[in-house]
Enzyme design. Sequence first.
Site, short mmCIF file in Angstrom:
data_model
loop_
_atom_site.label_atom_id
_atom_site.label_comp_id
_atom_site.label_asym_id
_atom_site.label_seq_id
_atom_site.Cartn_x
_atom_site.Cartn_y
_atom_site.Cartn_z
N ARG A 79 0.84 -1.21 0.00
CA ARG A 79 0.00 0.00 0.00
C ARG A 79 0.88 1.26 0.00
NH1 ARG A 79 -2.00 -3.87 -0.76
NH2 ARG A 79 -3.90 -4.83 0.07
N ARG B 202 -1.80 -7.69 7.41
CA ARG B 202 -2.95 -8.41 6.84
C ARG B 202 -3.03 -8.19 5.34
NH1 ARG B 202 -6.30 -3.92 8.85
NH2 ARG B 202 -6.64 -4.81 10.89
N ASP B 203 -2.69 -6.97 4.88
CA ASP B 203 -2.73 -6.68 3.45
C ASP B 203 -1.87 -7.65 2.67
OD1 ASP B 203 -4.27 -4.43 4.00
OD2 ASP B 203 -2.55 -3.07 3.99
N ASP C 185 -10.31 -1.68 10.34
CA ASP C 185 -9.48 -0.83 11.18
C ASP C 185 -10.26 0.15 12.03
OD1 ASP C 185 -6.77 -1.47 10.83
OD2 ASP C 185 -6.80 -0.62 8.81
N LYS D 122 -16.29 5.54 3.21
CA LYS D 122 -15.32 4.64 3.84
C LYS D 122 -16.04 3.50 4.56
CE LYS D 122 -11.26 5.46 4.50
NZ LYS D 122 -10.02 4.96 3.86
N GLU D 123 -15.62 3.21 5.77
CA GLU D 123 -16.16 2.07 6.49
C GLU D 123 -17.58 2.30 6.99
OE1 GLU D 123 -13.06 3.12 6.67
OE2 GLU D 123 -11.69 1.41 6.78
N HIS E 160 -13.32 -4.53 -1.12
CA HIS E 160 -12.67 -5.71 -0.56
C HIS E 160 -13.72 -6.62 0.10
CE1 HIS E 160 -8.87 -7.07 1.91
NE2 HIS E 160 -9.66 -8.08 1.70
N THR F 61 -5.31 -2.04 -3.29
CA THR F 61 -6.37 -2.49 -2.39
C THR F 61 -6.47 -4.01 -2.42
OG1 THR F 61 -8.80 -2.69 -2.27
CG2 THR F 61 -7.92 -1.78 -4.29
N GLY F 62 -6.80 -4.58 -1.27
CA GLY F 62 -7.00 -6.02 -1.15
C GLY F 62 -8.14 -6.52 -2.02
#
Lengths: 786, 786
Positions: free
Chosen positions: A335, A351-352, A476, A619-620, A627, A693-694
């Site tokens: 990233r 984790r990525d 996250d 975003k989240e 992903h 990005t994953g």
Amino acid sequence: MRYGYFDDKNREYVIENPNTPMSWVNYLGTAEYCGIISNNASGYAFYKSPKSGRLMRFRFNSIPMDRPGRYVYIRDNADGDYWSASWQPVGKPLDSFKTRCCHGLGYTRFESEYRGIKSSYRVFVPIDKPLEFWELEIENTSDKERELSLFTYVEWAFWDMNQDLTNFQYILYTCRMDYQDDIIDYTLRLWPFREPKAFMASVLPVESFDTDREYFIGRYRHEGNPIAVEKGKCSNSIAVGGSPCGSVQNRISLKPGEKKYALYIVGIGDAKSVGAEYKRIYSDRSRVDEEFTKVQAYWNDRLGSYTCNTPSEELNRMVNIWNQYQCHTTFNWSRSASFNEAGGRDGLGYRDTNQDTLGVVHAIPELVKNKLTDLLKGQFSFGAAMHQIQPLTWTQGDHNVPPESRIYSDDHLWLLISIPAYLKETGDMSFLDELVQYADRGEASVYDHLKQALEFSWGKRGPHGLLLGMAADWNDCLNLKGKGESIWSTFLFFRGLNEFIEIARRVGREADVKRFTAYRDEIRESIDKYAWDGKWFLRGYIDSGKKLGGQESEQCKIFINSQTWAVISGAADREKALKAMDSLKEYLATEHGIVKNYPAYREHIAEVGAITTFPAGLKENGGIFCHANTWAVVAEGMLGRGDRAFEFYRAFLPAAKNDMADVYTMEPYVYSQFITGKEHPYHFGRARNSWLTGTATWSFVAASQYMLGIRAEYDGLVVDPTIPHDWDGFTATRVYRGKRFEISVSNPSRVCHGVKKLVVNGEELKGNFIPFDRMKAVNKVEVLLG
Amino acid sequence: MRYGYFDDKNREYVIENPNTPMSWVNYLGTAEYCGIISNNASGYAFYKSPKSGRLMRFRFNSIPMDRPGRYVYIRDNADGDYWSASWQPVGKPLDSFKTRCCHGLGYTRFESEYRGIKSSYRVFVPIDKPLEFWELEIENTSDKERELSLFTYVEWAFWDMNQDLTNFQYILYTCRMDYQDDIIDYTLRLWPFREPKAFMASVLPVESFDTDREYFIGRYRHEGNPIAVEKGKCSNSIAVGGSPCGSVQNRISLKPGEKKYALYIVGIGDAKSVGAEYKRIYSDRSRVDEEFTKVQAYWNDRLGSYTCNTPSEELNRMVNIWNQYQCHTTFNWSRSASFNEAGGRDGLGYRDTNQDTLGVVHAIPELVKNKLTDLLKGQFSFGAAMHQIQPLTWTQGDHNVPPESRIYSDDHLWLLISIPAYLKETGDMSFLDELVQYADRGEASVYDHLKQALEFSWGKRGPHGLLLGMAADWNDCLNLKGKGESIWSTFLFFRGLNEFIEIARRVGREADVKRFTAYRDEIRESIDKYAWDGKWFLRGYIDSGKKLGGQESEQCKIFINSQTWAVISGAADREKALKAMDSLKEYLATEHGIVKNYPAYREHIAEVGAITTFPAGLKENGGIFCHANTWAVVAEGMLGRGDRAFEFYRAFLPAAKNDMADVYTMEPYVYSQFITGKEHPYHFGRARNSWLTGTATWSFVAASQYMLGIRAEYDGLVVDPTIPHDWDGFTATRVYRGKRFEISVSNPSRVCHGVKKLVVNGEELKGNFIPFDRMKAVNKVEVLLG
């Protein structure tokens, strides 16, 4: 609403209208030298580290939105009119300036025509040298002889990106530029006495040059109207202190129909030695062509291990070209650096990077093994892992151990996903016995590393027997802390237990099989008791004991990840799995993809975490996190619901956004991190944060393994497609442990799932599995669904 | 070569040609809200801290060189032509666009005229409120009625400046803009759940607005050609995430000769409450005028405590206006934020702030006392000091103690300069008994703080009995470390001992008088033995034992500071002092000032330090460091050599550079940190880093106390001028302990130095000293030199 198209034959995305809503970029370079370039030739480059090896400056979040870059100006000396080989930075009116930008695999080419001068400007980074080529072919299509000047322009950064952004008292007094024999020398002296060097060489003779930005650009001017280009001559400025740049001027004359070639080389190293040598070598154009051929071979090789031909052109071009290209780019650069990642956080996200291996392990298993070893070195002897590691500077020791509050519940568990995938792909079970150091102290076999990861999580369970959320889980922004528990992490743990039990069984470690099976049983009991909310799975429990997600939650009631991973982990029975995925579809799915949670948080809740800081739909918090969308495709693939898998797959598929680019805004050829969700008041469907990005890796896994259904297992290959019922079949090729498979799937009964017949090399096999001992060097596989 | 002139009557610097070689800026605000504004209305603002309270964004080291800022666009709705109230950002050709920028005390005004529309745009920050006023008076000087649109523009920063520069994954998803009743609401939610707020209000009705930069500026455009202004209408965009901006449009029509007034208020606080209330109050223009009057009163008060009238117009305007203005600005904002200090390092530099008190203590002794108390809290119980302190967040504790290698040899010793100056100015000897905490633990009287400072240095002497150089001395780039010794620090220590012995004597601490007199004797012996090189003083010894400076040094042979401070400290006898200062003149003095060292370092020497990283002629390596130049003026003043003092003073005097602005490049009204030295290959005479420099305070001290010779002492005022022999005298006024002095000096014999006769209130006194007991409320002082 459309700015370009896919040229699948040439594996290019061709941008015809350069006035794109966002910068549409490409990555150049594959090893130590990375260049990023937009559809207007903007961007930057770094060597080894974007944080401390930043060669070219880029102004993030600036106006105009992407400056500077790799600019070549063309000036007609007859009347002083000038333009650039890319539309920007000069930005001539598009009714008279004809232009295309072609992003290809490892190169970008700008074709422009203005006032009878045609130019083709190609930039690429060779496979194994820290430099980039700027090739300009220029042709006179008018009927008069033309006298032109070419001017290059690059702005040098001060290597350390944080100093470059803030420490002007220092950085503006460090450079000592020089020039000799058509080569600009970029040298500075940094405390404590480092002298990194770079150069810009011209193969054509240089008429004038500038190394001082002030002289080239001029007061109150910018890259769109530099004074040197306007005047038709650089100042031969030598920056000693100040803001260094690189510009060389060539003069060329072109008879009607005549074509000429200019080459510029920008690279790392001392101008007088390294730069001069490269200039000498590449004055022979065929040597540049050789380098370009090597880049093509690299990508042919990388992308050739898996191909498909389905009724969906969009899926084909993503799986065959762009998605795999993005997977390798993500694997190469983690990233680190993009147009939204400034590069201050370099190295590998734990984790990525674990996940990034999944999309490339079939193509480059050896490189994956090296990366996995780097990752294992980021694990602590007590099982948890560093959240980020810097392989270039890693040293073992307690300095790597963060405070307990900064340990994540998921990082280490991803080893239980990435390493089994590597083992299944390669059959290299001896990897399990290799000794690898821990981040803090000691070393252990890979097998024991995995075991420690599980033991750590086993020790981190909360009041309901579910895994503690700790600093965060994969999300996250869910910072549950304290007694907060993450059901998603629990599912990941469950999947990890399954993977490990399988490994332990295969290597004959029966005590471990027993021990971890007992863990699994106990965890399953907790899941059955506390994770289900009646119509879907909860996301967890917060520190105060309240449910996170679920009908009784005050704000957000349902989250995507606990539905998809209930399936992926194998923890949910089929009935709950279907119900959960149906609820996901009902509450979360939209035409632009599946939002992460619903309804989005409107008020902040400290014990839920940072997710509640974001406006609804971003975003989240109610955004469409791509992903996480891939996991819904995997889950539906596993459930055999092909129509829904494909519907979910296509909803966030960049290629499917090509004709709604003013809504989507980002590149239609690569995935973005997220798409703005339905609860945002203005920008539903707008993507942000492309490339690294994953999503890339998992989208490829979803399509290739769970829709097309071709999956490596320990003893062979599974072929178990889950496709839309209206597909009449597809073909695919794949390499597995050095053997080649040519797979043809036919679906005369128009089902979504279910292998009725499997014929390998003319021989019918049972089920959907091709055992290793039935494989030849080249295998013809016929699959009949029904 | 000239861009403007001094309007001394109005105390303004008037820039007639806005195309200046660098941004020429001004500071607005005096308390918690600071605005910086250039001659093209660019700049930024912060509240309390430039690091964590950054309200407006500025792009440092960018292209064009200063964007964005406080822009007001004017558009003729009849044909769509538009310009800005300042020349940039639109930058109309200067043959048709007539403009002046007037920097005044606490305000900046732009007067422009274009196509029959005259505008006067004034920006200022009130004394006691966290906001700024943008006032626009606009007049139709044509003979037709005109329909105009006004558009404001500001770009909001994300408060935390480091995140703003790098963390785009986060900051681009935090803002939640709003608009109501002609007021733009700037709100965002930051982790962990802070919601700072600001607003932009228009007193005229708003026709349209933008809060999203993307909509106002448009793709591939910039502040010079925003799409909203081009179209003549904003989009009423509400940014929810993205890059927030503030733009409001007003429409006005003007009959021939008609004048109108628009007011915009940008400030800290909630739009709907605070913003609305300010809008209501200041809709009455007389209330804005009141605020402006208060700003003027503030500066009248600050600057009125010392004035002079000498034969040098340049000296007068600096001492009376600009130098004092700069002193107060430096005192208010330390080194926080400018166009080259990005603000990442905020708070107080220890040595900087100690020195900054010297130039303002006569005007604002109470504020100086507070600042000195803050500084004392940055001292450790063992005597050394923090290199930087953050008074807003200071807490006592060991966390403040740096590793030994980061302790400077001089920081703490500056207390021995600043506190005696305060005591002499005020007579407030009780300050010495006040208890102040140490940075690490415990507390002590101010007297004991001073004593500890000296004891620390006494314990840090090297092999020659001279003070160790430690991390660095005043010259941050001389990093002698190990056994390296700094002769300059030794001189500072010597001066500190003198000051302390005097204090100890006055408060009757005889044991201390004895103890520190013994220290001084021993130090003097070391100086006599090891500091003198025959023609000048060495700079020190490096770790390996070699001399730093001196005939036998391989690279740099002579440094400025050890010559000047040999005099200032009182450590050199008159013969050596004169010799040293003559050598300084011979080797270091140039027409643009005195270089710091000669010959400049060409090769790096690790044990000399960072000074050897800079190219010759820049910064500390052969640059003309203006701060150090002031000490040469002080030294020549002390030696009574008035011609030379004035020659040195004028060489780096900004006002004397007004007609060579293309060489000097920086503001002619304030000092810069340094001027490029004679060894630089291209830019000898070019200044850099203006405004926040210790040059301000010491230049004022040099001129007012050592040339004009009016100095506070414990028991009264000294008047002992050292002036050029061709001056026939001068007059000055000064406030001292609440009493006023009107001083008239005549020099019929054309000498440089020497008071022949001193008459105070008609009574002749001996020498050059006015004891306190002879002072009245207003005092007429006549001085005859000869």
